[in-house]
Design a protein around this motif. Structure first.
Motif, PDB file in Angstrom:
ATOM      1  N   LEU A 115       0.818  -1.202   0.000  1.00 61.62           N
ATOM      2  CA  LEU A 115       0.000   0.000   0.000  1.00 61.62           C
ATOM      3  C   LEU A 115       0.866   1.273   0.000  1.00 61.62           C
ATOM      4  O   LEU A 115       0.501   2.292  -0.582  1.00 61.62           O
ATOM      5  CB  LEU A 115      -0.938   0.009   1.201  1.00 61.62           C
ATOM      6  CG  LEU A 115      -1.983   1.130   1.211  1.00 61.62           C
ATOM      7  CD1 LEU A 115      -2.923   0.994   0.028  1.00 61.62           C
ATOM      8  CD2 LEU A 115      -2.762   1.136   2.517  1.00 61.62           C
ATOM      9  N   HIS A 116       2.024   1.197   0.663  1.00 62.15           N
ATOM     10  CA  HIS A 116       2.911   2.367   0.705  1.00 62.15           C
ATOM     11  C   HIS A 116       3.375   2.754  -0.694  1.00 62.15           C
ATOM     12  O   HIS A 116       3.683   3.922  -0.963  1.00 62.15           O
ATOM     13  CB  HIS A 116       4.122   2.092   1.599  1.00 62.15           C
ATOM     14  CG  HIS A 116       5.080   1.088   1.044  1.00 62.15           C
ATOM     15  ND1 HIS A 116       6.186   1.442   0.316  1.00 62.15           N
ATOM     16  CD2 HIS A 116       5.074  -0.277   1.080  1.00 62.15           C
ATOM     17  CE1 HIS A 116       6.839   0.365  -0.056  1.00 62.15           C
ATOM     18  NE2 HIS A 116       6.186  -0.702   0.395  1.00 62.15           N
ATOM     19  N   LEU A 117       3.428   1.779  -1.621  1.00 58.16           N
ATOM     20  CA  LEU A 117       3.804   2.072  -2.998  1.00 58.16           C
ATOM     21  C   LEU A 117       2.733   2.926  -3.672  1.00 58.16           C
ATOM     22  O   LEU A 117       3.049   3.852  -4.428  1.00 58.16           O
ATOM     23  CB  LEU A 117       4.013   0.777  -3.787  1.00 58.16           C
ATOM     24  CG  LEU A 117       5.144  -0.139  -3.305  1.00 58.16           C
ATOM     25  CD1 LEU A 117       5.185  -1.417  -4.140  1.00 58.16           C
ATOM     26  CD2 LEU A 117       6.485   0.600  -3.388  1.00 58.16           C
ATOM     27  N   SER A 118       1.469   2.626  -3.375  1.00 57.90           N
ATOM     28  CA  SER A 118       0.376   3.414  -3.931  1.00 57.90           C
ATOM     29  C   SER A 118       0.451   4.857  -3.463  1.00 57.90           C
ATOM     30  O   SER A 118       0.209   5.795  -4.219  1.00 57.90           O
ATOM     31  CB  SER A 118      -0.974   2.797  -3.542  1.00 57.90           C
ATOM     32  OG  SER A 118      -2.037   3.473  -4.177  1.00 57.90           O
ATOM     33  N   TYR A 119       0.816   5.037  -2.188  1.00 56.15           N
ATOM     34  CA  TYR A 119       0.974   6.378  -1.632  1.00 56.15           C
ATOM     35  C   TYR A 119       2.112   7.130  -2.336  1.00 56.15           C
ATOM     36  O   TYR A 119       1.962   8.294  -2.731  1.00 56.15           O
ATOM     37  CB  TYR A 119       1.247   6.281  -0.133  1.00 56.15           C
ATOM     38  CG  TYR A 119       1.639   7.587   0.513  1.00 56.15           C
ATOM     39  CD1 TYR A 119       0.781   8.687   0.493  1.00 56.15           C
ATOM     40  CD2 TYR A 119       2.874   7.721   1.139  1.00 56.15           C
ATOM     41  CE1 TYR A 119       1.128   9.885   1.084  1.00 56.15           C
ATOM     42  CE2 TYR A 119       3.246   8.924   1.737  1.00 56.15           C
ATOM     43  CZ  TYR A 119       2.370  10.005   1.706  1.00 56.15           C
ATOM     44  OH  TYR A 119       2.733  11.189   2.292  1.00 56.15           O
ATOM     45  N   SER A 120       3.243   6.469  -2.522  1.00 62.00           N
ATOM     46  CA  SER A 120       4.376   7.093  -3.199  1.00 62.00           C
ATOM     47  C   SER A 120       4.027   7.456  -4.638  1.00 62.00           C
ATOM     48  O   SER A 120       4.411   8.516  -5.146  1.00 62.00           O
ATOM     49  CB  SER A 120       5.583   6.151  -3.190  1.00 62.00           C
ATOM     50  OG  SER A 120       6.012   5.892  -1.870  1.00 62.00           O
TER      51      SER A 120
END
Length: 370
Positions: A115-120
């Motif tokens: 999910l952190h990739l989606s944020y980035s």
């Protein structure tokens, strides 16, 4: 962890919402104003999104929405259409409240550890707003392959032309050319803002070195550079970036143009500015007189009386001053330099150069390189 924290949604995609021109809007506003505008954005989210979600402020005027798409199939373009529609509703809601927002939408990830990739990705896509303005929606498109051959950085010749205008005291001409170069850079690096800013910084640093070489206060200029570069780095709008850069450029260039300043009347000062801006062109006394709304005879008399030299001698002095800089900084031929400073005949250029500088252009270049 979700159970311990009482979190029900299982988000798979992140949307980053940024209040447009927040820094400008917040200027001189109270903390209460910031709280209220933030509450309006949160209200817009709850009014516009019916699926499970979480939200968190991630910066001044910037909020992240972690969205669970439930039964929505993550098959493109379905989830992109859904998230895009949600953002449009949020934008329509806040439009009625006197401000606007832009959004970046990340990729759908079933694996919660990603999910952190989606944020980035959402943040990365939002950076495109730098060139494109307000009320924008950007969906992450994956890594762009920027072809090196398509990039068009500022060439050495363009940089020399820019700095030579400062060297002869043409403050306005240098700024106009700077804006032109920045526009070209924006087209070349429209998908890579870091490279665009890096090229722009290099231009400022080049001017700073010139000012220091001409006797400017090195420690003061270095301190101002650090402050300005930090300010430019945090600027998120192209038009604001250009405005700030040009203001600082003017401040530095003025230190050089002040050395060229003469105690003259506004009319003669206007003529001097015109000569410096158009020194490369064929220029007639009649043309300058018309620019100043004076008769040719009267203008020639006033100019020589106040400037101390005739119009032609002043024009040649400006041209030779630029030629000196080109001889120092480039490998251009005498013919090329003559043409660039406004002389059509290289022999005439050489004669005028020797008359003003006391040596030939070739001898000057040789001594300057020693």
């Amino acid at each position: 962890m979700r159970e311990r924290l009482g979190i029900e949604p299982r988000p798979q995609v992140v949307i980053v919402l940024s209040i447009d021109r927040y820094t400008d809007l917040a200027l001189d506003k109270s903390l209460q104003w910031s709280i209220e505008i933030g509450q309006v954005l949160v209200e817009a989210i709850f009014e516009s999104i019916t699926l499970p979600f979480l939200w968190v402020w991630v910066g001044e005027g910037v909020l992240a929405v972690l969205l669970e798409l439930q039964s929505v199939q993550p098959v493109e373009p379905t989830y992109k259409q859904v998230t895009y529609g949600m953002v449009k509703k949020i934008q329509n809601f806040v439009d009625t409240k006197g401000f606007s927002v832009s959004a970046g939408i990340g990729t759908y990830y079933e694996d919660p550890y990603k999910l952190h990739l989606s944020y980035s990705e959402a943040k990365e896509s939002l950076i495109n707003r730098f060139f494109q303005g307000n009320r924008m929606i950007f969906q992450y498109e994956g890594q762009r392959s920027i072809q090196e051959e398509s990039a068009k950085p500022v060439t050495h010749e363009e940089k020399i032309e820019l700095l030579s205008r400062v060297r002869i005291g043409d403050e306005e001409g240098s700024i106009a050319y700077l804006v032109e170069l920045l526009e070209n850079l924006s087209q070349s690096y429209k998908h890579n803002i870091d490279l665009f800013k890096s090229e722009a910084y290099d231009l400022v640093l080049s001017l700073s070195r010139m000012v220091v070489d001409l006797g400017g206060n090195a420690s003061e200029i270095l301190s101002e550079n650090a402050r300005m570069l930090q300010d430019l780095y945090s600027t998120i709008r192209y038009d604001k970036f250009v405005k700030k850069l040009c203001a600082y450029w003017r401040k530095l260039a003025k230190q050089v143009s002040d050395d060229h300043a003469l105690e003259v009347s506004p009319i003669v000062r206007s003529a001097i500015v015109y000569i410096r801006e158009h020194h490369q062109d064929k220029m007639l006394l009649k043309e300058i007189a018309q620019h100043c709304y004076l008769s040719t005879h009267y203008f020639a008399h006033v100019f020589k009386k106040e400037a101390g030299v005739s119009f032609v001698d002043f024009l040649n002095k400006v041209r030779i001053e630029k030629a000196v800089y080109l001889l120092e900084k480039t490998e251009l031929t005498m013919q090329e330099i003559a043409a660039r400073v406004g002389f059509q005949d290289a022999n005439y250029f050489a004669r005028k150069f020797k008359m003003i500088m006391g040596c030939s252009p070739s001898d000057y270049r040789s001594s300057a390189q020693c």
